[in-house]
Design a protein around this motif. Structure first.
Motif, PDB file in Angstrom:
ATOM      1  N   ILE A  45      15.629  -1.393 -41.512  1.00  0.00           N
ATOM      2  CA  ILE A  45      16.542  -0.258 -41.634  1.00  0.00           C
ATOM      3  C   ILE A  45      15.712   0.969 -42.023  1.00  0.00           C
ATOM      4  O   ILE A  45      15.083   1.003 -43.085  1.00  0.00           O
ATOM      5  N   HIS A  46      15.700   1.956 -41.149  1.00  0.00           N
ATOM      6  CA  HIS A  46      15.005   3.210 -41.434  1.00  0.00           C
ATOM      7  C   HIS A  46      15.870   4.072 -42.350  1.00  0.00           C
ATOM      8  O   HIS A  46      17.105   3.963 -42.351  1.00  0.00           O
ATOM      9  N   ASP A  47      15.230   4.930 -43.099  1.00  0.00           N
ATOM     10  CA  ASP A  47      16.001   5.885 -43.906  1.00  0.00           C
ATOM     11  C   ASP A  47      16.675   6.913 -43.009  1.00  0.00           C
ATOM     12  O   ASP A  47      17.850   7.249 -43.211  1.00  0.00           O
ATOM     13  N   ASP A  63      29.067  -0.173 -43.257  1.00  0.00           N
ATOM     14  CA  ASP A  63      28.495  -0.481 -44.577  1.00  0.00           C
ATOM     15  C   ASP A  63      27.341   0.457 -44.932  1.00  0.00           C
ATOM     16  O   ASP A  63      26.310   0.033 -45.480  1.00  0.00           O
ATOM     17  N   GLY A  64      27.504   1.735 -44.593  1.00  0.00           N
ATOM     18  CA  GLY A  64      26.510   2.738 -44.969  1.00  0.00           C
ATOM     19  C   GLY A  64      25.277   2.772 -44.096  1.00  0.00           C
ATOM     20  O   GLY A  64      24.306   3.457 -44.442  1.00  0.00           O
ATOM     21  N   VAL A 110      18.482   0.263 -33.078  1.00  0.00           N
ATOM     22  CA  VAL A 110      17.842   0.908 -34.224  1.00  0.00           C
ATOM     23  C   VAL A 110      18.873   0.980 -35.342  1.00  0.00           C
ATOM     24  O   VAL A 110      20.057   1.269 -35.091  1.00  0.00           O
ATOM     25  N   ALA A 111      18.438   0.735 -36.562  1.00  0.00           N
ATOM     26  CA  ALA A 111      19.312   0.866 -37.731  1.00  0.00           C
ATOM     27  C   ALA A 111      18.736   1.921 -38.668  1.00  0.00           C
ATOM     28  O   ALA A 111      17.523   1.959 -38.901  1.00  0.00           O
ATOM     29  N   ALA A 112      19.612   2.788 -39.191  1.00  0.00           N
ATOM     30  CA  ALA A 112      19.172   3.849 -40.107  1.00  0.00           C
ATOM     31  C   ALA A 112      20.315   4.252 -41.019  1.00  0.00           C
ATOM     32  O   ALA A 112      21.490   4.179 -40.632  1.00  0.00           O
ATOM     33  N   ARG A 113      19.975   4.710 -42.190  1.00  0.00           N
ATOM     34  CA  ARG A 113      21.012   5.133 -43.138  1.00  0.00           C
ATOM     35  C   ARG A 113      21.557   6.518 -42.805  1.00  0.00           C
ATOM     36  O   ARG A 113      22.711   6.821 -43.079  1.00  0.00           O
ATOM     37  N   VAL A 114      20.711   7.347 -42.226  1.00  0.00           N
ATOM     38  CA  VAL A 114      21.132   8.704 -41.852  1.00  0.00           C
ATOM     39  C   VAL A 114      20.700   8.961 -40.413  1.00  0.00           C
ATOM     40  O   VAL A 114      19.594   8.581 -40.013  1.00  0.00           O
ATOM     41  N   ASP A 126      27.319  16.702 -41.729  1.00  0.00           N
ATOM     42  CA  ASP A 126      28.663  16.898 -41.200  1.00  0.00           C
ATOM     43  C   ASP A 126      29.671  16.814 -42.338  1.00  0.00           C
ATOM     44  O   ASP A 126      29.531  16.004 -43.267  1.00  0.00           O
ATOM     45  N   ALA A 127      30.715  17.648 -42.252  1.00  0.00           N
ATOM     46  CA  ALA A 127      31.700  17.709 -43.321  1.00  0.00           C
ATOM     47  C   ALA A 127      32.616  16.494 -43.345  1.00  0.00           C
ATOM     48  O   ALA A 127      33.228  16.194 -44.381  1.00  0.00           O
ATOM     49  N   ASP A 128      32.735  15.786 -42.233  1.00  0.00           N
ATOM     50  CA  ASP A 128      33.727  14.707 -42.136  1.00  0.00           C
ATOM     51  C   ASP A 128      33.124  13.312 -42.008  1.00  0.00           C
ATOM     52  O   ASP A 128      33.758  12.332 -42.414  1.00  0.00           O
ATOM     53  N   VAL A 129      31.953  13.188 -41.419  1.00  0.00           N
ATOM     54  CA  VAL A 129      31.357  11.873 -41.172  1.00  0.00           C
ATOM     55  C   VAL A 129      30.115  11.705 -42.044  1.00  0.00           C
ATOM     56  O   VAL A 129      29.123  12.427 -41.861  1.00  0.00           O
ATOM     57  N   PRO A 130      30.123  10.788 -42.984  1.00  0.00           N
ATOM     58  CA  PRO A 130      28.966  10.602 -43.870  1.00  0.00           C
ATOM     59  C   PRO A 130      27.728  10.169 -43.086  1.00  0.00           C
ATOM     60  O   PRO A 130      27.810   9.463 -42.074  1.00  0.00           O
TER      61      PRO A 130
END
Length: 361
Positions: free
Chosen positions: A2-4, A166-167, A178-182, A306-310
């Motif tokens: 999982i990349h940052d 799940d974040g 690819v998996a990343a938190r942001v 983005d204001a709506d999507v974390p």
């Protein structure tokens, strides 16, 4: 793994941001093409001008200047804004727009700086700080810095789908998952498409075609010719190596995101406009190309979550000034993205925030 941070797009915006992040996060650059910079970055007119893009963009351009100069990416050129008698108010407006900004502008007689200038061009405003910019070297160096800090570059990896669970963002690309938190949306002309794939409301980033031609003239382009721009917005041109001239009719034709090509009509319009400025003969059209310049609705770039999507960060809408603003814009975006680091001097992050759109929608 999982990349940052996963940055979608490895052109100038994505590469400079990855370099600015450095070793502070695990970064993967996801590029749709077989090599970065094929579109807007690789088709730049390659100049740095503090007035280009207007007062909203100027703080980012000015703040980028010291980095670009110290890195050896700028070569002096100068820019001459010219106008006909009917453009007197435009000359006044240009000077007023940048009064107090620190940008050096002064009135001059344009005929003293452009041999063969036709007599109806009577207004001139001189911008001495304008410079050539070595786009290829700058982009390559950003990529090298990013890779040196551990960033991974994935090419031939067009984004197909994106879902956050799940974040963590689960990205489906042509090169694999690819998996990343942001996720950072630095996809240029494709920015709204990337947003839609991620379930994010598009901002309204619109790509526009801009045509460029390379000419050989008779007499050859005068030595010492500056960058020349029409105050009324009808053209600009600048000298290039070998006595050539790069010219655009300053066209902005809305387009779908694509590998854009020039239209013959726009090439003809460019030449016609040049012939109304100078008495040089066009000896040959040696090259013609087009690029996409992508603007937000208010024509200022967009940097922020983005204001709506974390976990979804915008780095888009750079128009035709993404290269000249890259160092400061990347520093700004990295500070907002990581919640640490200094903002570039003289830059107000709120001016470029995403909230200015969500508040309206």
């Amino acid at each position: 793994m999982i990349h940052d941070i996963a940055i979608i797009g490895a052109g100038m915006a994505g590469a400079s941001l990855a370099a600015a992040i450095g070793g502070r996060a695990r970064v993967i650059l996801i590029e749709a093409e077989d090599m970065p910079g094929r579109h807007a970055t690789g088709r730049s007119a390659a100049f740095w001008s503090e007035t280009y893009g207007g007062p909203a963009v100027q703080p980012l351009t000015t703040a980028s200047g010291p980095v670009l100069r110290e890195g050896g990416y700028l070569t002096p050129l100068g820019s001459l804004h010219i106008g006909r008698a009917t453009d007197a108010a435009k000359a006044d407006h240009l000077l007023a727009d940048f009064e107090g900004s620190g940008v050096d502008l002064s009135r001059v007689d344009p005929a003293t700086r452009i041999p063969g200038l036709r007599p109806e061009w009577v207004h001139g405003v001189w911008e001495p700080s304008c410079a050539y910019i070595d786009v290829a070297a700058l982009h390559a160096d950003f990529l090298a810095v990013a890779r040196g800090a551990g960033a991974v570059l994935l090419t031939d990896a067009a984004l197909l789908a994106a879902e956050r669970r799940d974040g963590v963002w689960r990205l489906d690309t042509r090169a694999g998952p690819v998996a990343a938190r942001v996720v950072v949306n630095a996809a240029g002309a494709w920015a709204d498409q990337v947003a839609a794939l991620a379930g994010v409301r598009p901002i309204g980033i619109t790509p526009y075609r801009r045509t460029m031609v390379q000419l050989r003239t008779d007499p050859p382009v005068p030595e010492g010719l500056p960058h020349v721009v029409d105050m009324a917005g009808g053209f600009y041109f600048k000298p290039e190596a070998g006595g050539r001239l790069w010219l655009t009719p300053h066209d902005e034709s809305p387009s779908v995101p694509c590998d854009i090509a020039p239209e013959e009509w726009d090439v003809a319009v460019a030449i016609d406009r040049l012939e109304k400025v100078v008495d040089w003969r066009i000896a040959a059209v040696e090259r013609r190309w087009a690029g996409l310049r992508s603007f937000a609705p208010d024509r200022a770039p967009v940097y922020g979550f983005d204001a709506d999507v974390p976990g979804f960060f915008w780095c888009a809408g750079q128009g035709g000034f993404g290269i000249q603003t890259a160092p400061a814009a990347a520093a700004l975006a990295a500070a907002l993205l990581l919640g640490e680091g200094d903002m570039p001097g003289g830059v107000d992050p709120d001016r470029y925030g995403v909230g200015r759109f969500s508040a309206k929608g």
